[in-house]
Design a protein around this motif. Structure first.
Motif, PDB file in Angstrom:
ATOM      1  N   VAL A 105       0.852  -1.186   0.000  1.00  0.00           N
ATOM      2  CA  VAL A 105       0.000   0.000   0.000  1.00  0.00           C
ATOM      3  C   VAL A 105       0.890   1.240   0.000  1.00  0.00           C
ATOM      4  O   VAL A 105       1.841   1.338   0.795  1.00  0.00           O
ATOM      5  N   VAL A 106       0.575   2.191  -0.898  1.00  0.00           N
ATOM      6  CA  VAL A 106       1.329   3.448  -0.938  1.00  0.00           C
ATOM      7  C   VAL A 106       0.971   4.275   0.299  1.00  0.00           C
ATOM      8  O   VAL A 106      -0.201   4.577   0.536  1.00  0.00           O
ATOM      9  N   ILE A 107       1.975   4.591   1.087  1.00  0.00           N
ATOM     10  CA  ILE A 107       1.696   5.340   2.326  1.00  0.00           C
ATOM     11  C   ILE A 107       2.201   6.773   2.270  1.00  0.00           C
ATOM     12  O   ILE A 107       1.858   7.583   3.130  1.00  0.00           O
ATOM     13  N   LEU A 108       3.010   7.106   1.268  1.00  0.00           N
ATOM     14  CA  LEU A 108       3.501   8.482   1.188  1.00  0.00           C
ATOM     15  C   LEU A 108       3.915   8.833  -0.230  1.00  0.00           C
ATOM     16  O   LEU A 108       4.606   8.046  -0.890  1.00  0.00           O
ATOM     17  N   VAL A 109       3.499   9.996  -0.690  1.00  0.00           N
ATOM     18  CA  VAL A 109       3.981  10.572  -1.943  1.00  0.00           C
ATOM     19  C   VAL A 109       4.395  12.002  -1.629  1.00  0.00           C
ATOM     20  O   VAL A 109       3.600  12.782  -1.093  1.00  0.00           O
ATOM     21  N   ARG A 110       5.643  12.346  -1.911  1.00  0.00           N
ATOM     22  CA  ARG A 110       6.131  13.698  -1.646  1.00  0.00           C
ATOM     23  C   ARG A 110       6.792  14.257  -2.895  1.00  0.00           C
ATOM     24  O   ARG A 110       7.540  13.547  -3.600  1.00  0.00           O
ATOM     25  N   LEU A 111       6.536  15.523  -3.161  1.00  0.00           N
ATOM     26  CA  LEU A 111       7.144  16.209  -4.299  1.00  0.00           C
ATOM     27  C   LEU A 111       8.044  17.311  -3.769  1.00  0.00           C
ATOM     28  O   LEU A 111       7.624  18.464  -3.618  1.00  0.00           O
ATOM     29  N   LEU A 112       9.281  16.968  -3.451  1.00  0.00           N
ATOM     30  CA  LEU A 112      10.242  17.920  -2.895  1.00  0.00           C
ATOM     31  C   LEU A 112      11.213  18.403  -3.964  1.00  0.00           C
ATOM     32  O   LEU A 112      11.453  17.706  -4.959  1.00  0.00           O
ATOM     33  N   ASN A 113      11.794  19.574  -3.714  1.00  0.00           N
ATOM     34  CA  ASN A 113      12.867  20.054  -4.601  1.00  0.00           C
ATOM     35  C   ASN A 113      14.226  19.869  -3.937  1.00  0.00           C
ATOM     36  O   ASN A 113      15.214  20.472  -4.329  1.00  0.00           O
ATOM     37  N   LYS A 114      14.264  19.041  -2.906  1.00  0.00           N
ATOM     38  CA  LYS A 114      15.494  18.739  -2.179  1.00  0.00           C
ATOM     39  C   LYS A 114      15.437  17.284  -1.743  1.00  0.00           C
ATOM     40  O   LYS A 114      14.484  16.564  -2.035  1.00  0.00           O
ATOM     41  N   SER A 115      16.472  16.836  -1.072  1.00  0.00           N
ATOM     42  CA  SER A 115      16.511  15.491  -0.496  1.00  0.00           C
ATOM     43  C   SER A 115      16.135  14.419  -1.540  1.00  0.00           C
ATOM     44  O   SER A 115      16.755  14.340  -2.594  1.00  0.00           O
ATOM     45  N   TYR A 116      15.084  13.613  -1.244  1.00  0.00           N
ATOM     46  CA  TYR A 116      14.675  12.536  -2.145  1.00  0.00           C
ATOM     47  C   TYR A 116      13.929  13.042  -3.381  1.00  0.00           C
ATOM     48  O   TYR A 116      13.552  12.238  -4.242  1.00  0.00           O
ATOM     49  N   GLY A 117      13.683  14.340  -3.457  1.00  0.00           N
ATOM     50  CA  GLY A 117      12.950  14.862  -4.610  1.00  0.00           C
ATOM     51  C   GLY A 117      11.516  14.360  -4.621  1.00  0.00           C
ATOM     52  O   GLY A 117      10.834  14.323  -3.600  1.00  0.00           O
ATOM     53  N   HIS A 118      11.056  13.919  -5.797  1.00  0.00           N
ATOM     54  CA  HIS A 118       9.726  13.321  -5.915  1.00  0.00           C
ATOM     55  C   HIS A 118       9.848  11.839  -5.539  1.00  0.00           C
ATOM     56  O   HIS A 118      10.440  11.057  -6.292  1.00  0.00           O
ATOM     57  N   TYR A 119       9.300  11.477  -4.385  1.00  0.00           N
ATOM     58  CA  TYR A 119       9.520  10.091  -3.953  1.00  0.00           C
ATOM     59  C   TYR A 119       8.232   9.434  -3.463  1.00  0.00           C
ATOM     60  O   TYR A 119       7.255  10.097  -3.131  1.00  0.00           O
ATOM     61  N   VAL A 120       8.290   8.092  -3.450  1.00  0.00           N
ATOM     62  CA  VAL A 120       7.150   7.255  -3.067  1.00  0.00           C
ATOM     63  C   VAL A 120       7.594   6.297  -1.972  1.00  0.00           C
ATOM     64  O   VAL A 120       8.725   5.784  -2.007  1.00  0.00           O
ATOM     65  N   MET A 121       6.699   6.031  -1.025  1.00  0.00           N
ATOM     66  CA  MET A 121       6.970   5.015  -0.014  1.00  0.00           C
ATOM     67  C   MET A 121       5.809   4.016  -0.006  1.00  0.00           C
ATOM     68  O   MET A 121       4.631   4.402  -0.061  1.00  0.00           O
ATOM     69  N   ILE A 122       6.171   2.723   0.093  1.00  0.00           N
ATOM     70  CA  ILE A 122       5.167   1.649   0.062  1.00  0.00           C
ATOM     71  C   ILE A 122       5.329   0.772   1.299  1.00  0.00           C
ATOM     72  O   ILE A 122       6.444   0.361   1.644  1.00  0.00           O
ATOM     73  N   TYR A 123       4.188   0.474   1.924  1.00  0.00           N
ATOM     74  CA  TYR A 123       4.163  -0.431   3.070  1.00  0.00           C
ATOM     75  C   TYR A 123       3.783  -1.819   2.578  1.00  0.00           C
ATOM     76  O   TYR A 123       2.763  -2.000   1.914  1.00  0.00           O
ATOM     77  N   HIS A 124       4.609  -2.831   2.929  1.00  0.00           N
ATOM     78  CA  HIS A 124       4.402  -4.189   2.403  1.00  0.00           C
ATOM     79  C   HIS A 124       3.899  -5.181   3.447  1.00  0.00           C
ATOM     80  O   HIS A 124       3.619  -6.330   3.096  1.00  0.00           O
ATOM     81  N   GLY A 125       3.799  -4.795   4.681  1.00  0.00           N
ATOM     82  CA  GLY A 125       3.332  -5.714   5.728  1.00  0.00           C
ATOM     83  C   GLY A 125       4.449  -6.076   6.686  1.00  0.00           C
ATOM     84  O   GLY A 125       5.359  -5.282   6.944  1.00  0.00           O
TER      85      GLY A 125
END
Length: 482
Positions: A397-417
């Motif tokens: 399940v996608v738990i985070l979507v961030r659109l940054l101009n620094k650090s990880y930039g545009h990134y996605v985080m997924i929870y797998h259990g």
């Protein structure tokens, strides 16, 4: 000088009193030592505890100076090495790694310098508070000195008037001679005149005795007041001397603080220059060999803030048994397959059997846990052309979507259990050019979730991939397979 004169005067008055008493059969008066004990105006500062605190602070400062000296030696050695390497070429990984090592020492030294500056500021604040308190004490004591001086001046004025009257009386007695009393009595014409003259002489004698008592008491009071005044003046002089020393110490501290702040400014300029050179050379090197990754000199506060957000999210995610059905969110483009239902893993090690996040691109430009210069790198970087498909390494399940101009930039985080040990499993995909999923979406293993790019802290297009087990970053290579 005046104090000694009054003492001699007291002795003289005693002698005069004895002579006058012998003549008039009056009582002899003695000067009683009833002067009040002077109050101390200064309280001793410090004590064993404050001395111990000062010693601890001094030891800490010496330790910081020793550490800074060690960093300075290391920086000088690295600067010599950089000079030798630059004679051949700056566009090498060895030169950049050495420059980054110098940057690391500069950062450490700036941290110590900041601690020293804060210590100087604390000392200055404490000294200013002490100076303010001492000045208030001096002002109060000066008021006491002025009051005692005024009282002493008034006592001296009264004393001089009475003393002058007493001296005139003594001169008259002396001029008349010791037999004048008997002559005056024996030359009376009758008994009535005798008693009248006797009463007059007795009254004058009583008045003279009272005048002597007043003079003696005022002399004693003047001596006591002068002693009190001298002690207060001595205390005042000591307090003024202490205040002068504190003000000199304060100025010295301020000079030290200014020098440290100027040094801090110079070192920050040098640090910024070295970071800019490192980033420029590193970008050119990764562009030349196509091994794109992150710049290694990202601001520490930025990294700390991003990491806190991620940790807070992971620590508060829902339990795996509560996840049953996800919803497909809005996407930037149409995908070939829509995954409506995907269960997360629950207490199963199957969750750790993951696929590569960028299929067909297995080369690694920066591995786990460090970059080539030794600084921390919490994942693996896979260089790939801009717009390459980035896929979910495992269902979840996608738990985070961030659109940054620094650090990880545009990134996605997924929870797998969770795995068989009950540990939560989360993956992160960074620096994408386009995100194709939304928070709350369920995704299948191998599903395209983003397009690769170079957003945020990145030297060129690549996918930064992390696996976090119970919020602890671990080596992804141990869990990836084609």
């Amino acid at each position: 000088m005046k104090h000694r004169i009054l003492i001699k005067l007291a002795a003289a008055l005693t002698a005069l009193s004895m002579a006058f008493t012998a003549f008039t059969s009056g009582s002899m008066y003695s000067l009683a030592d009833d002067s009040p004990s002077p109050d101390s105006a200064v309280t001793e500062q410090g004590g064993a505890e404050s001395e111990k605190t000062e010693k601890e602070k001094e030891d800490a400062r010496k330790k910081l100076e020793t550490q800074r000296a060690e960093f300075e030696r290391s920086i000088k050695e690295l600067e010599k090495r950089l000079a030798d390497l630059s004679a051949e070429s700056k566009e090498t990984e060895e030169y950049i790694d050495t420059l980054d090592e110098k940057i690391g020492y500069l950062n450490e030294e700036l941290t110590l310098l900041d601690i020293q500056i804060n210590s100087y500021i604390e000392d200055i604040d404490a000294l200013e508070a002490q100076i303010s308190e001492n000045q208030a004490q001096i002002d109060a004591l000066q008021a006491e000195v002025d009051a005692v001086q005024s009282k002493l001046d008034e006592l001296n004025r009264l004393f001089e008037a009475k003393y002058e009257a007493y001296c005139l009386r003594m001169r008259a007695v002396y001029v008349s001679g010791t037999l004048s009393l008997f002559t005056a009595l024996l030359t009376c014409d009758d008994i009535s005149s005798f008693f009248t003259r006797y009463q007059m002489i007795k009254s004058v004698s009583k008045s003279d005795s009272a005048l002597l008592v007043d003079i003696e008491e005022e002399t004693q009071s003047i001596l006591a007041q002068e002693t009190d005044l001298n002690e207060k003046k001595a205390s005042l002089d000591k307090m003024k001397s202490d205040l002068f020393e504190k003000k000199n110490g304060l100025q010295a501290k301020k000079n030290t603080l200014s020098a440290a702040q100027e040094e801090m400014a110079r070192k920050k300029v040098a640090l910024s220059s070295d970071k800019a050179e490192s980033d420029k050379l590193f970008a050119e090197l990764t562009a030349k060999n196509g091994m794109y990754t992150e710049f290694r000199n990202e601001d520490a506060e930025v990294k700390k803030a991003v990491e806190k957000e991620i940790s807070d999210l992971i620590n508060g995610i829902i339990k795996p048994e509560d996840v049953t059905l996800g919803t497909t969110g809005d996407r930037d483009e149409t995908v070939s397959t829509t995954y409506l239902y995907t269960d997360v893993h629950y207490n199963s090690d199957a969750v750790l059997n993951m696929t590569y996040p960028v299929p067909g691109h297995y080369g690694i430009s920066a591995g786990f846990p460090n970059y080539s210069n030794g600084s921390y790198h919490g994942g693996i970087d896979f260089p790939c052309p801009q717009g390459t498909n980035v896929v979910a390494a495992q269902s979840g399940v996608v738990i985070l979507v961030r659109l940054l101009n620094k650090s990880y930039g545009h990134y996605v985080m997924i929870y797998h259990g969770t795995d068989s040990k009950g540990r939560t499993i989360v993956t992160l995909y960074g620096h994408n050019s386009k995100i194709l999923v939304s928070t709350g979406d369920t995704v299948a293993k191998g599903q395209v979730i983003a397009k690769s790019g170079s957003t945020g802290n990145s030297t060129g297009p690549h996918c930064h991939f992390e696996i976090r087990i119970s919020n602890k970053r671990t080596n992804p290579s141990n869990y990836l397979s084609k």
